[in-house]
Design a protein around this motif. Sequence first.
Motif, mmCIF file in Angstrom:
data_model
loop_
_atom_site.group_PDB
_atom_site.id
_atom_site.type_symbol
_atom_site.label_atom_id
_atom_site.label_comp_id
_atom_site.label_asym_id
_atom_site.label_seq_id
_atom_site.Cartn_x
_atom_site.Cartn_y
_atom_site.Cartn_z
ATOM 1 N N GLY A 178 0.799 -1.217 0.000
ATOM 2 C CA GLY A 178 0.000 0.000 0.000
ATOM 3 C C GLY A 178 0.835 1.272 0.000
ATOM 4 N N THR A 179 2.162 1.135 0.037
ATOM 5 C CA THR A 179 3.036 2.307 0.083
ATOM 6 C C THR A 179 2.908 3.140 -1.180
ATOM 7 O OG1 THR A 179 4.589 1.057 1.431
ATOM 8 C CG2 THR A 179 5.410 3.061 0.413
ATOM 9 N N LEU A 180 2.902 2.477 -2.325
ATOM 10 C CA LEU A 180 2.791 3.208 -3.583
ATOM 11 C C LEU A 180 1.426 3.873 -3.697
ATOM 12 C CD1 LEU A 180 4.127 3.948 -6.236
ATOM 13 C CD2 LEU A 180 3.180 1.876 -7.215
ATOM 14 N N ARG A 181 0.388 3.182 -3.288
ATOM 15 C CA ARG A 181 -0.957 3.760 -3.338
ATOM 16 C C ARG A 181 -1.051 5.029 -2.511
ATOM 17 N NH1 ARG A 181 -5.869 -0.364 -3.349
ATOM 18 N NH2 ARG A 181 -5.389 -1.341 -5.309
ATOM 19 N N LYS A 182 -0.473 4.981 -1.312
ATOM 20 C CA LYS A 182 -0.543 6.138 -0.424
ATOM 21 C C LYS A 182 0.283 7.310 -0.938
ATOM 22 C CE LYS A 182 -1.276 3.296 3.627
ATOM 23 N NZ LYS A 182 -0.625 2.709 4.803
ATOM 24 N N SER A 183 1.304 7.031 -1.727
ATOM 25 C CA SER A 183 2.161 8.117 -2.204
ATOM 26 C C SER A 183 1.580 8.826 -3.424
ATOM 27 C CB SER A 183 3.559 7.589 -2.528
ATOM 28 O OG SER A 183 3.514 6.733 -3.642
ATOM 29 N N ILE A 184 0.515 8.310 -4.017
ATOM 30 C CA ILE A 184 -0.132 8.978 -5.150
ATOM 31 C C ILE A 184 -1.041 10.068 -4.599
ATOM 32 C CG2 ILE A 184 -1.688 8.720 -7.104
ATOM 33 C CD1 ILE A 184 -0.735 5.800 -7.278
ATOM 34 N N SER A 185 -0.800 11.290 -5.044
ATOM 35 C CA SER A 185 -1.569 12.408 -4.536
ATOM 36 C C SER A 185 -1.709 13.471 -5.618
ATOM 37 C CB SER A 185 -0.869 12.994 -3.313
ATOM 38 O OG SER A 185 -1.655 14.001 -2.735
ATOM 39 N N TYR A 186 -2.362 14.567 -5.280
ATOM 40 C CA TYR A 186 -2.446 15.688 -6.208
ATOM 41 C C TYR A 186 -2.060 16.962 -5.478
ATOM 42 C CZ TYR A 186 -7.048 16.599 -4.136
ATOM 43 O OH TYR A 186 -8.074 16.847 -3.269
ATOM 44 N N LYS A 187 -1.608 17.931 -6.259
ATOM 45 C CA LYS A 187 -1.147 19.198 -5.711
ATOM 46 C C LYS A 187 -1.640 20.328 -6.602
ATOM 47 C CE LYS A 187 3.131 21.558 -4.516
ATOM 48 N NZ LYS A 187 4.583 21.483 -4.521
ATOM 49 N N THR A 188 -2.152 21.381 -5.992
ATOM 50 C CA THR A 188 -2.605 22.552 -6.733
ATOM 51 C C THR A 188 -1.438 23.512 -6.918
ATOM 52 O OG1 THR A 188 -4.771 22.356 -5.696
ATOM 53 C CG2 THR A 188 -4.274 24.428 -6.780
ATOM 54 N N VAL A 189 -1.221 23.926 -8.141
ATOM 55 C CA VAL A 189 -0.168 24.883 -8.461
ATOM 56 C C VAL A 189 -0.851 26.128 -9.013
ATOM 57 C CG1 VAL A 189 1.899 25.297 -9.828
ATOM 58 C CG2 VAL A 189 1.394 22.988 -9.008
ATOM 59 N N LYS A 190 -0.739 27.223 -8.284
ATOM 60 C CA LYS A 190 -1.373 28.464 -8.713
ATOM 61 C C LYS A 190 -0.440 29.206 -9.651
ATOM 62 C CE LYS A 190 -3.985 28.936 -4.490
ATOM 63 N NZ LYS A 190 -4.233 29.734 -3.293
ATOM 64 N N GLY A 191 -1.007 29.666 -10.756
ATOM 65 C CA GLY A 191 -0.230 30.416 -11.726
ATOM 66 C C GLY A 191 -0.893 31.740 -12.030
ATOM 67 N N SER A 192 -0.265 32.505 -12.908
ATOM 68 C CA SER A 192 -0.814 33.815 -13.250
ATOM 69 C C SER A 192 -2.074 33.689 -14.113
ATOM 70 C CB SER A 192 0.235 34.633 -13.993
ATOM 71 O OG SER A 192 0.611 33.966 -15.183
ATOM 72 N N LYS A 193 -2.208 32.578 -14.826
ATOM 73 C CA LYS A 193 -3.373 32.389 -15.688
ATOM 74 C C LYS A 193 -4.392 31.433 -15.093
ATOM 75 C CE LYS A 193 -0.814 33.284 -19.897
ATOM 76 N NZ LYS A 193 -0.415 32.777 -21.203
ATOM 77 N N GLY A 194 -4.284 31.144 -13.817
ATOM 78 C CA GLY A 194 -5.216 30.239 -13.167
ATOM 79 C C GLY A 194 -4.470 29.126 -12.442
ATOM 80 N N SER A 195 -5.203 28.110 -12.064
ATOM 81 C CA SER A 195 -4.620 27.006 -11.307
ATOM 82 C C SER A 195 -4.358 25.810 -12.197
ATOM 83 C CB SER A 195 -5.564 26.579 -10.189
ATOM 84 O OG SER A 195 -5.755 27.627 -9.287
ATOM 85 N N LYS A 196 -3.372 25.028 -11.794
ATOM 86 C CA LYS A 196 -3.088 23.761 -12.439
ATOM 87 C C LYS A 196 -3.029 22.714 -11.348
ATOM 88 C CE LYS A 196 -0.164 25.770 -16.015
ATOM 89 N NZ LYS A 196 1.182 25.788 -16.575
ATOM 90 N N ILE A 197 -3.353 21.504 -11.695
ATOM 91 C CA ILE A 197 -3.309 20.412 -10.740
ATOM 92 C C ILE A 197 -2.333 19.364 -11.251
ATOM 93 C CG2 ILE A 197 -4.642 18.590 -9.625
ATOM 94 C CD1 ILE A 197 -5.706 21.122 -8.659
ATOM 95 N N ARG A 198 -1.461 18.909 -10.371
ATOM 96 C CA ARG A 198 -0.559 17.812 -10.697
ATOM 97 C C ARG A 198 -1.013 16.582 -9.934
ATOM 98 N NH1 ARG A 198 5.499 20.245 -10.203
ATOM 99 N NH2 ARG A 198 5.340 21.714 -11.916
#
Length: 154
Positions: free
Chosen positions: A55-75
């Motif tokens: 379950g280590t790999l499963r738990k390490s998958i996540s998302y992050k919001t990156v705010k930019g000048s033209k709006g937000s991006k999600i990784r």
Amino acid sequence: MADGSSIKLKGVEELQALLKEYPVKVTLTAQRRGLTRGAAKLRTYFRHEAPKVTGTLRKSISYKTVKGSKGSKIRVGLLSRQYYKVLEQGRKPYKRNGRPVAGSPPMGGLDFDRVWNARREDIAQMIIDEAKKALLQEANKIHAKMLGISRRKF
């Protein structure tokens, strides 16, 4: 799109028209909420594809919001790439406390591209639908504030 195929989406023009009607702050909040909910769903799809050994790999998958000048991006992806490298490349034999520890062969990991290509239309449609919902919720909040209505129950 990497493979040159297109996605058919419903409601894009309607969402764009709605976004033009409201102030920038409201539209950015709605867009961010739609992206966040779409990213959470994509993260769920990626986690279902991850090996279930520890379950280590499963738990390490996540998302992050990156705010930019033209709006937000999600990784969406792996927070810790170290475990993923072990899955892909294996581990060389090493010593722990002076005792030899056997390495491990490559086990194979995630195929993010396959999961994304299978689910991208669903995710894109979800982002549009959630952004519409969030936009209307934000508009209702503003309307309620203008009328002096509070969310508190007495």
